[in-house]
Scaffold this active site. Structure first.
Site, PDB file in Angstrom:
ATOM      1  CG  ASP A   8      -1.680   1.234   1.439  1.00 25.95           C
ATOM      2  OD1 ASP A   8      -2.351   1.677   0.493  1.00 25.95           O
ATOM      3  OD2 ASP A   8      -1.600   1.803   2.554  1.00 25.95           O
ATOM      4  CG  ASP A  10      -1.664   7.652   0.308  1.00 28.13           C
ATOM      5  OD1 ASP A  10      -0.951   8.665   0.367  1.00 28.13           O
ATOM      6  OD2 ASP A  10      -2.203   7.261  -0.744  1.00 28.13           O
ATOM      7  CB  THR A  42      -2.237   2.671  -4.168  1.00 26.74           C
ATOM      8  OG1 THR A  42      -2.715   3.907  -3.625  1.00 26.74           O
ATOM      9  CG2 THR A  42      -2.119   2.815  -5.678  1.00 26.74           C
ATOM     10  N   GLY A  43      -5.254   2.745  -3.456  1.00 26.25           N
ATOM     11  CA  GLY A  43      -6.518   3.326  -3.870  1.00 26.25           C
ATOM     12  C   GLY A  43      -6.330   4.505  -4.799  1.00 26.25           C
ATOM     13  CE  LYS A 196      -5.345  -0.934  -1.666  1.00 29.34           C
ATOM     14  NZ  LYS A 196      -4.387  -0.318  -0.735  1.00 29.34           N
ATOM     15  CG  ASP A 219      -2.384   2.307   6.488  1.00 33.18           C
ATOM     16  OD1 ASP A 219      -2.905   3.317   6.977  1.00 33.18           O
ATOM     17  OD2 ASP A 219      -2.313   2.129   5.249  1.00 33.18           O
ATOM     18  CG  ASN A 222      -7.735   1.151   1.209  1.00 33.52           C
ATOM     19  OD1 ASN A 222      -7.161   1.238   2.289  1.00 33.52           O
ATOM     20  ND2 ASN A 222      -7.323   1.805   0.141  1.00 33.52           N
TER      21      ASN A 222
END
Length: 269
Positions: A8, A10, A42-43, A196, A219, A222
């Site tokens: 991930d 962020d 990632t989103g 994901k 973390d 998502n």
């Protein structure tokens, strides 16, 4: 032996100053030299990931990136699309009507830009655009082309109000879409097949990598699906309680080079 590490961005790859530290980059490069694939997961939209792909040199022929929370997976060099699950114009229209009913600001993406149908542009929409170095376009629904490709719609608001908005979303919408509260002020709305975990699974199958050979590091909410899916799910020290509970291994926080620590312990050693 682990063959793929999904990371991930962020809250995981980046520290509080939105930086990739030398320690984290060095650990990633050492894993690559060992033959391990590093995949950012990632989103963020694809455009918002490009600076990190370049910084980490993840733009070779066999490198891939997972974006929009799994809605879009692409080879970073050849631009081959591995996964693409989009919302339709009809979905966008329905979600816009819902946002008006709930009094929720919203924005959405195509593969290159960010749009909002709200004339008064919300602070969190501005923040999202700035974080991803994307322009924001005010575009009323009447001006939106019906053949638009939409990886993701987002409802955005300060935490207390967003929680109330989520509580008031009808079950019919919650059943129709994948909805993820990725941060206290972002609700991400995606195609029902998107996660994901699903994106990692499809990419791994393409690469002939087994589930047991995958590490996922994250973390937030998502990230939960990929933490649960991977052979080894890794929670950051700053992860949510749910992510920590689901993880097989807990590393240090984003400000303590947690990604580097996990790679050193699980891959390099």
């Amino acid at each position: 032996m682990y063959k793929l590490v999904a990371i991930d961005i962020d809250g995981t790859l980046l520290n509080s100053r939105q930086e990739i530290t030398k320690e984290v980059k060095d650990a990633i490069q050492a894993a690559i030299k060992k033959g391990v694939r590093i995949v950012l997961c990632t989103g963020r939209p694809i455009f918002g990931v490009n600076p990190f792909i370049e910084q980490l040199e993840l733009n070779n022929e066999n490198d891939f990136v997972i974006t929009f929370n799994g809605a879009f997976v692409q080879n970073t060099q050849t631009k081959e699309v591995v996964v693409q699950n989009d919302l339709t114009y009809g979905d966008l229209n329905d979600l816009y009507e819902l946002s008006k009913t709930l009094d929720s600001p919203m924005h959405y993406f195509d593969l290159n830009n960010m749009y909002t149908p709200n004339k008064m542009i919300n602070l969190y929409t501005i923040y999202e655009a700035h974080s991803n170095r994307l322009p924001i376009y005010y575009r009323p629904m009447a001006e939106t082309p019906e053949d638009i490709v939409i990886p993701k719609v987002m409802f955005v608001e300060e935490e207390t109000r967003l929680d109330r908005i989520i509580e008031n979303i009808p079950d019919t919408f919650k059943e129709k879409y994948m909805m993820i509260k990725s941060t206290p002020f972002y609700l991400e709305i995606l195609h029902p097949m998107v996660s994901k975990a699903n994106a990692i699974k499809q990419l791994a199958e393409k690469l002939s990598i087994k589930k047991e050979e995958i590490i996922s590091i994250g973390d937030g909410g998502n990230d939960l699906s990929m933490i649960e899916y991977a052979g080894c799910g890794v929670a950051m020290g700053n992860a949510t309680p749910a992510v920590k509970a689901a993880a097989d291994f807990q590393t240090l926080s984003k400000d303590e080079n947690g990604v580097a620590y996990a790679i050193e312990k699980l891959v390099l050693n």
